[in-house]
Enzyme design. Sequence first.
Site, mmCIF file in Angstrom:
data_model
loop_
_atom_site.group_PDB
_atom_site.id
_atom_site.type_symbol
_atom_site.label_atom_id
_atom_site.label_comp_id
_atom_site.label_asym_id
_atom_site.label_seq_id
_atom_site.Cartn_x
_atom_site.Cartn_y
_atom_site.Cartn_z
ATOM 1 N N LYS A 1 -9.480 2.086 -1.946
ATOM 2 C CA LYS A 1 -9.707 1.508 -0.520
ATOM 3 C C LYS A 1 -11.037 1.829 0.007
ATOM 4 O O LYS A 1 -11.559 3.062 -0.156
ATOM 5 C CB LYS A 1 -8.633 1.992 0.154
ATOM 6 N N GLU B 1 1.137 -1.073 0.150
ATOM 7 C CA GLU B 1 -0.042 -0.099 0.248
ATOM 8 C C GLU B 1 0.978 1.327 -0.023
ATOM 9 O O GLU B 1 1.828 1.102 0.654
ATOM 10 C CB GLU B 1 -0.896 -0.110 1.337
ATOM 11 N N CYS C 1 -4.750 -3.054 2.768
ATOM 12 C CA CYS C 1 -4.348 -2.908 4.345
ATOM 13 C C CYS C 1 -5.613 -3.150 5.249
ATOM 14 O O CYS C 1 -6.100 -4.317 5.366
ATOM 15 C CB CYS C 1 -3.864 -1.413 4.445
HETATM 16 N N1 CDV Z 1 -3.067 1.508 6.439
HETATM 17 C C1 CDV Z 1 -3.813 0.718 7.343
HETATM 18 O O1 CDV Z 1 -5.116 0.663 6.674
HETATM 19 N N2 CDV Z 1 -3.399 0.490 8.533
HETATM 20 C C2 CDV Z 1 -4.388 -0.082 9.420
HETATM 21 C C3 CDV Z 1 -3.981 0.370 10.740
HETATM 22 C C4 CDV Z 1 -4.858 1.553 11.383
HETATM 23 C C5 CDV Z 1 -4.016 -0.733 11.900
HETATM 24 C C6 CDV Z 1 -4.320 -1.799 9.455
HETATM 25 O O2 CDV Z 1 -5.507 -2.658 9.773
HETATM 26 O O3 CDV Z 1 -3.622 -2.187 9.295
#
Ligand code: CDV
Length: 311
Positions: A127, A47, A172
């Site tokens: 996203k 990401e 993510c």
């Molecule tokens: N970049 C992200 O989406 N990170 C989140 C953090 C906030 C925990 C994740 O779910 O890994």
Amino acid sequence: MARVITVGAAQLGPIARSDSRARVVERLIAHLREAKRMGCDLVVFPELALTTFFPRWYMTDQAEIDSFFEREMPGPETQPLFDEARLLRLGFSLGYAELTEQDGRPARFNTSILVDRDGRIIGKYRKVHLPGHREHEPWRRFQHLEKRYFDVSDTGFRVWRAFDGILGMCICNDRRWPETYRVMGLQGAEMILLGYNTPVHNPPAPDHDNLSLFHNQLVMQAGAYQNGCWVVGVAKAGDEENVPMIGGTQIIAPSGMTVAATRGDGDELAVAACDLDACASYKTTTFNFAVHRMPQHYGLITERKGAEPPP
Ligand code: CDV
């Protein structure tokens, strides 16, 4: 003929705030060359792979914020990545901050693209699950301002016929939500590509910190198994601007077993030959959605009139 994609999960170590795009693209190209030596067909980058993870800072100057975004893809700084990939006949997926225009207004997304061996963008995902908060919260050791800097997806979860299979993407935080995998699973996804930036420390719930690698593995393995698909999860890892980030890059088979993983927190490639036909063993038995999935019954208890809440 077996449908095997050899995938390189291209973990990145930290990117400093002062690092230029050119410097980062050099690192991505080094990954492509190593992937080619290892016989890969497809390389998966994390990401927001072109810059440091900028949502950790509260910024009010829009020009400063926009300096982390790409206005075109490929642009002058990313063209060498596309050129090298085409030369090597490698596909790739890449996460980046996208600045575009919609209805005459700027729109900003946390985006991931899928590029074929000819250097053509054949898929784009924006996203859905933007974590963190919108306003400055000075009590945190670092910020997580994705809700401030990005718009929520207008693409939803999609799949693409590519590399002789059915591929999907998410980003993510999406990986923590079962719906992410299931929506793509229902479209027949055989491989889900995802990149992440996950700090070890979770400011609202520090008691989860020592479970951060476990949770990372737990959700991706469950997503793979419950949908009979491959999952390729790729980290931006290590100590980035004094924020330690988890590694844990791995390639997970439809069985839920991790078959390749990185060992450290720097630039590192994990490679696996992924047989897409292995998905069928799960998609036609335990997780044959058409035969065993019962969505018409899932609401029964909550919909029962006058039902008491469970004790
Ligand atoms: N970049 C992200 O989406 N990170 C989140 C953090 C906030 C925990 C994740 O779910 O890994």
